[in-house]
Design a protein around this motif. Structure first.
Motif, PDB file in Angstrom:
ATOM      1  N   SER A  16       0.827  -1.217   0.000  1.00 25.31           N
ATOM      2  CA  SER A  16       0.000   0.000   0.000  1.00 25.31           C
ATOM      3  C   SER A  16       0.856   1.258   0.000  1.00 25.31           C
ATOM      4  O   SER A  16       0.550   2.226  -0.712  1.00 25.31           O
ATOM      5  CB  SER A  16      -0.924   0.019   1.219  1.00 25.31           C
ATOM      6  N   THR A  20       2.424   1.741  -3.432  1.00 22.34           N
ATOM      7  CA  THR A  20       1.412   2.195  -4.379  1.00 22.34           C
ATOM      8  C   THR A  20       1.076   3.658  -4.148  1.00 22.34           C
ATOM      9  O   THR A  20       0.926   4.432  -5.099  1.00 22.34           O
ATOM     10  CB  THR A  20       0.148   1.330  -4.272  1.00 22.34           C
ATOM     11  N   MET A  71       5.429   1.262  -9.098  1.00 23.54           N
ATOM     12  CA  MET A  71       4.172   0.575  -9.423  1.00 23.54           C
ATOM     13  C   MET A  71       4.436  -0.870  -9.844  1.00 23.54           C
ATOM     14  O   MET A  71       3.711  -1.776  -9.430  1.00 23.54           O
ATOM     15  CB  MET A  71       3.430   1.307 -10.539  1.00 23.54           C
ATOM     16  N   SER A 118       5.364  -2.797  -6.777  1.00 22.33           N
ATOM     17  CA  SER A 118       4.173  -3.055  -5.974  1.00 22.33           C
ATOM     18  C   SER A 118       3.310  -4.143  -6.594  1.00 22.33           C
ATOM     19  O   SER A 118       2.798  -5.015  -5.888  1.00 22.33           O
ATOM     20  CB  SER A 118       3.381  -1.759  -5.825  1.00 22.33           C
ATOM     21  N   SER A 128       2.564  -7.778  -4.915  1.00 18.30           N
ATOM     22  CA  SER A 128       1.206  -8.242  -4.683  1.00 18.30           C
ATOM     23  C   SER A 128       0.949  -9.564  -5.406  1.00 18.30           C
ATOM     24  O   SER A 128       0.253 -10.425  -4.878  1.00 18.30           O
ATOM     25  CB  SER A 128       0.212  -7.152  -5.072  1.00 18.30           C
ATOM     26  N   PHE A 141      -4.177  -5.547  -6.579  1.00 17.84           N
ATOM     27  CA  PHE A 141      -3.406  -4.356  -6.899  1.00 17.84           C
ATOM     28  C   PHE A 141      -4.266  -3.309  -7.594  1.00 17.84           C
ATOM     29  O   PHE A 141      -4.169  -2.119  -7.306  1.00 17.84           O
ATOM     30  CB  PHE A 141      -2.203  -4.708  -7.775  1.00 17.84           C
ATOM     31  N   LEU A 197      -4.925   0.302  -6.119  1.00 17.02           N
ATOM     32  CA  LEU A 197      -4.563   1.481  -6.903  1.00 17.02           C
ATOM     33  C   LEU A 197      -5.754   2.416  -7.066  1.00 17.02           C
ATOM     34  O   LEU A 197      -5.607   3.639  -6.936  1.00 17.02           O
ATOM     35  CB  LEU A 197      -4.018   1.063  -8.269  1.00 17.02           C
TER      36      LEU A 197
END
Length: 110
Positions: free
Chosen positions: A6, A9, A50, A53, A57, A70, A74
């Motif tokens: 989190s 992101t 990104m 991340s 995930s 994700f 997002l």
């Protein structure tokens, strides 16, 4: 692990949001001036965060569930950033309390 995903992101989207021409440069995090001066670098860093991340995930939840989670994360982070930044509610104190509570809840519940 969810808190780290989190946070990555959030940072990635906030950097990308900072490079937008429509964003007013009155934010409280201090990244706005730097992202305004170094747009390409901020966009590349945002893209890398990104992808990192998304990779984390997918590693944590699996390929299908990780991609779906994700995308939901997002959308949630993007909505909060777009809503709270013009109100100047995003500052270090608020984010610190939010992520500290998230770490505590993640540790105690999972």
């Amino acid at each position: 692990m969810v808190t780290v995903i989190s946070l990555l992101t959030f940072i990635a989207f906030y950097l990308l949001y900072g490079t937008s021409k429509k964003m007013a440069t009155i934010g409280g995090l201090g990244l706005e001036k730097w992202t305004g001066e170094h747009k390409k670098t901020a966009q590349y860093i945002s893209l890398a965060l990104m992808i990192l991340s998304l990779g984390l995930s997918c590693f944590y939840w699996g390929l299908g569930s990780g991609t779906f989670t994700f995308s939901i994360l997002l959308m949630t982070v993007a909505s909060l950033v777009i809503l709270l930044t013009p109100l100047q509610l995003l500052n270090y104190r608020f984010l610190g309390i939010l992520f500290l509570c998230s770490i505590v809840f993640e540790t105690l519940l999972f």
